[in-house]
Design an enzyme around this catalytic site. Structure first.
Site, mmCIF file in Angstrom:
data_model
loop_
_atom_site.group_PDB
_atom_site.id
_atom_site.type_symbol
_atom_site.label_atom_id
_atom_site.label_comp_id
_atom_site.label_asym_id
_atom_site.label_seq_id
_atom_site.Cartn_x
_atom_site.Cartn_y
_atom_site.Cartn_z
ATOM 1 N N SER A 1 41.599 37.535 31.640
ATOM 2 C CA SER A 1 40.717 38.433 32.390
ATOM 3 C C SER A 1 41.573 39.385 33.209
ATOM 4 O O SER A 1 42.369 38.947 34.050
ATOM 5 C CB SER A 1 39.816 37.627 33.328
ATOM 6 O OG SER A 1 39.324 38.486 34.340
ATOM 7 N N HIS B 1 39.394 39.952 28.301
ATOM 8 C CA HIS B 1 38.143 39.809 29.052
ATOM 9 C C HIS B 1 38.088 40.850 30.166
ATOM 10 O O HIS B 1 39.014 40.964 30.969
ATOM 11 C CB HIS B 1 38.067 38.396 29.633
ATOM 12 C CG HIS B 1 36.767 38.056 30.268
ATOM 13 N ND1 HIS B 1 35.637 37.693 29.540
ATOM 14 C CD2 HIS B 1 36.385 38.029 31.566
ATOM 15 C CE1 HIS B 1 34.644 37.448 30.373
ATOM 16 N NE2 HIS B 1 35.065 37.640 31.613
ATOM 17 N N ASP C 1 35.890 42.321 33.295
ATOM 18 C CA ASP C 1 34.813 41.994 34.224
ATOM 19 C C ASP C 1 34.265 43.247 34.881
ATOM 20 O O ASP C 1 34.950 43.907 35.660
ATOM 21 C CB ASP C 1 35.331 41.029 35.299
ATOM 22 C CG ASP C 1 35.565 39.644 34.743
ATOM 23 O OD1 ASP C 1 34.619 39.082 34.156
ATOM 24 O OD2 ASP C 1 36.689 39.126 34.869
ATOM 25 N N MET D 1 31.617 44.703 37.458
ATOM 26 C CA MET D 1 30.799 44.272 38.600
ATOM 27 C C MET D 1 30.227 45.496 39.296
ATOM 28 O O MET D 1 30.938 46.487 39.494
ATOM 29 C CB MET D 1 31.656 43.481 39.582
ATOM 30 C CG MET D 1 32.356 42.295 38.936
ATOM 31 S SD MET D 1 33.218 41.296 40.152
ATOM 32 C CE MET D 1 34.029 40.102 39.091
ATOM 33 N N HIS E 1 32.219 41.656 30.071
ATOM 34 C CA HIS E 1 31.289 40.776 30.791
ATOM 35 C C HIS E 1 30.587 41.611 31.851
ATOM 36 O O HIS E 1 31.211 41.991 32.849
ATOM 37 C CB HIS E 1 32.115 39.626 31.402
ATOM 38 C CG HIS E 1 31.351 38.672 32.242
ATOM 39 N ND1 HIS E 1 31.976 37.770 33.082
ATOM 40 C CD2 HIS E 1 30.017 38.460 32.392
ATOM 41 C CE1 HIS E 1 31.073 37.046 33.695
ATOM 42 N NE2 HIS E 1 29.867 37.452 33.309
ATOM 43 N N MET F 1 28.438 42.059 34.798
ATOM 44 C CA MET F 1 27.804 41.433 35.965
ATOM 45 C C MET F 1 27.084 42.547 36.713
ATOM 46 O O MET F 1 27.563 43.083 37.718
ATOM 47 C CB MET F 1 28.867 40.742 36.825
ATOM 48 C CG MET F 1 29.357 39.439 36.203
ATOM 49 S SD MET F 1 30.952 38.893 36.843
ATOM 50 C CE MET F 1 32.038 39.837 35.793
ATOM 51 N N MET G 1 29.478 30.391 33.138
ATOM 52 C CA MET G 1 30.279 30.635 34.347
ATOM 53 C C MET G 1 30.613 29.293 34.980
ATOM 54 O O MET G 1 29.725 28.465 35.209
ATOM 55 C CB MET G 1 29.510 31.491 35.362
ATOM 56 C CG MET G 1 29.347 32.965 35.005
ATOM 57 S SD MET G 1 30.892 33.861 34.690
ATOM 58 C CE MET G 1 31.827 33.552 36.193
ATOM 59 N N PHE H 1 34.387 37.125 41.917
ATOM 60 C CA PHE H 1 35.794 37.174 42.315
ATOM 61 C C PHE H 1 36.653 36.299 41.405
ATOM 62 O O PHE H 1 36.186 35.266 40.921
ATOM 63 C CB PHE H 1 35.955 36.692 43.759
ATOM 64 C CG PHE H 1 35.108 37.473 44.725
ATOM 65 C CD1 PHE H 1 35.557 38.696 45.224
ATOM 66 C CD2 PHE H 1 33.848 37.023 45.081
ATOM 67 C CE1 PHE H 1 34.771 39.445 46.078
ATOM 68 C CE2 PHE H 1 33.046 37.769 45.945
ATOM 69 C CZ PHE H 1 33.509 38.991 46.445
ATOM 70 N N GLY H 2 37.892 36.731 41.238
ATOM 71 C CA GLY H 2 38.866 35.889 40.566
ATOM 72 C C GLY H 2 39.438 34.884 41.551
ATOM 73 O O GLY H 2 39.210 34.981 42.761
ATOM 74 N N ASP I 1 34.343 30.556 31.905
ATOM 75 C CA ASP I 1 34.932 31.622 32.716
ATOM 76 C C ASP I 1 34.912 31.240 34.196
ATOM 77 O O ASP I 1 33.844 31.073 34.778
ATOM 78 C CB ASP I 1 34.080 32.890 32.475
ATOM 79 C CG ASP I 1 34.610 34.117 33.197
ATOM 80 O OD1 ASP I 1 35.689 34.052 33.806
ATOM 81 O OD2 ASP I 1 33.914 35.153 33.149
ATOM 82 N N GLY I 2 36.113 31.106 34.757
ATOM 83 C CA GLY I 2 36.223 30.890 36.194
ATOM 84 C C GLY I 2 36.979 29.629 36.569
ATOM 85 O O GLY I 2 36.586 28.527 36.182
ATOM 86 N N GLY I 3 38.106 29.807 37.248
ATOM 87 C CA GLY I 3 38.855 28.652 37.756
ATOM 88 C C GLY I 3 39.534 27.842 36.674
ATOM 89 O O GLY I 3 39.753 26.637 36.846
ATOM 90 N N GLY J 1 41.931 34.355 34.473
ATOM 91 C CA GLY J 1 42.444 35.524 35.180
ATOM 92 C C GLY J 1 43.672 35.178 35.994
ATOM 93 O O GLY J 1 44.809 35.455 35.607
HETATM 94 C C1 DX5 Z 1 34.476 36.054 37.892
HETATM 95 C C2 DX5 Z 1 34.865 36.661 36.573
HETATM 96 C C3 DX5 Z 1 35.975 35.966 35.898
HETATM 97 C C4 DX5 Z 1 37.251 35.939 36.697
HETATM 98 C C5 DX5 Z 1 38.036 34.735 36.336
HETATM 99 O O1 DX5 Z 1 33.330 36.631 38.357
HETATM 100 O O2 DX5 Z 1 33.771 36.689 35.669
HETATM 101 O O3 DX5 Z 1 36.212 36.487 34.596
HETATM 102 O O4 DX5 Z 1 38.059 37.057 36.488
HETATM 103 O O5 DX5 Z 1 39.134 34.672 37.163
HETATM 104 P P1 DX5 Z 1 39.852 33.297 37.474
HETATM 105 O O6 DX5 Z 1 40.386 32.810 36.158
HETATM 106 O O7 DX5 Z 1 40.901 33.682 38.431
HETATM 107 O O8 DX5 Z 1 38.831 32.380 38.047
HETATM 108 ZN ZN ZN Z 2 34.163 37.218 33.474
#
Ligand code: DX5
Ligand code: ZN
Length: 242
Positions: A16, A41, A43, A45, A74, A76, A145, A151-152, A183-185, A205
């Site tokens: 990401s 990927h 993002d 927003m 993606h 959002m 998710m 946020f990353g 996706d996420g963490g 990410g």
């Molecule tokens: C969060 C995004 C993710 C994010 C993941 O809203 O959709 O794609 O970039 O980042 P990490 O891997 O740092 O959680």
């Molecule tokens: Zn994403």
């Protein structure tokens, strides 16, 4: 136009760019592409659906010129329908929209497909899988998710692990071919567990672009996700064998 492979069982690594250095985006992308990333990927927003603003179609168009990787966009956003054509024209290969905000989800997915992209349905950690019941046969992938979007660098929500397993059973019991993207963490510590529960496309990410060497991070994440013997361990083994 590059396309995501249809092989449903292959693990795909999707860096990401949210955590990349935006001033050096071209170089950042080149590194993960060289390291064997499968998807990029992206993002998007809008500051309404999620409390953050990121990028729009002009940046996607710039990315399209900088990489051969399929662009996994993606959205959002509260009104993704208004931008589907713009993102597709900019070069999006896969487009996911959130089940929580799209009023006519079937129409939206069919529009994405008619534009020549692969449609996906995204859902938040607090959103029930039951919302996918009717739409599952019409989507190419489900983006689960594993943090609340926006946020990353957030912490993985453990309750999402059994949710992935339940989704996998739901897909298999209906004989569908729908890929699960998470996706996420996500990083080396939990990628394997997600794949074991049924995830196939792994978005990461901060664990990739926040690492000292993003190339190595992609390779190590793939090794972790696929359960392969880490290259580092192999080297140690070879030394011992000699
Ligand atoms: C969060 C995004 C993710 C994010 C993941 O809203 O959709 O794609 O970039 O980042 P990490 O891997 O740092 O959680
Ligand atoms: Zn994403």
């Amino acid at each position: 136009m590059p396309r995501a492979s249809n092989a449903m069982n292959a693990v795909k690594i999707a860096p990401s760019i949210l955590s990349a250095d935006f001033a050096r985006l071209g170089e950042e992308i080149q590194r993960v592409e060289e390291a064997g990333a499968d998807l990029l990927h992206v993002d998007v927003m809008d500051g309404h659906y999620v409390p953050n603003l990121t990028i729009g179609p002009p940046v996607v168009a710039a990315l399209r010129k900088a990489t051969r990787l399929p662009l996994d966009v993606h959205l959002m956003m509260t009104n993704p329908d208004a931008f589907l054509r713009d993102f597709r024209d900019a070069g999006a290969d896969l487009i996911s929209v959130h089940v929580e905000v799209v009023p006519h989800l079937h129409r939206t997915l069919e529009t994405i497909r008619a534009l020549g992209a692969q449609p996906g349905v995204a859902l938040n950690p607090g959103t029930s899988l039951t919302l996918l019941d009717e739409i599952l046969p019409f989507t190419d992938f489900v983006l689960v998710m594993t943090v609340n979007p926006g946020f990353g660098g957030q912490r993985f929500i453990e309750a999402c692990l059994p949710k992935v397993a339940r989704l996998q059973r739901m897909i298999a019991s209906r004989g569908l071919e729908v890929a699960i993207e998470t996706d996420g963490g996500i990083g080396e510590h939990n990628a394997r567990a997600l794949v074991e529960q049924g995830a196939r496309w792994i978005v990461a990410g901060s664990s990739i672009f926040g690492a000292p060497d993003s190339r190595l991070a992609v390779k190590r994440l793939r090794e972790a996700a696929t359960g392969a013997t880490p290259a580092a361990a192999r080297e140690v083994g070879e030394t011992v064998a000699r």
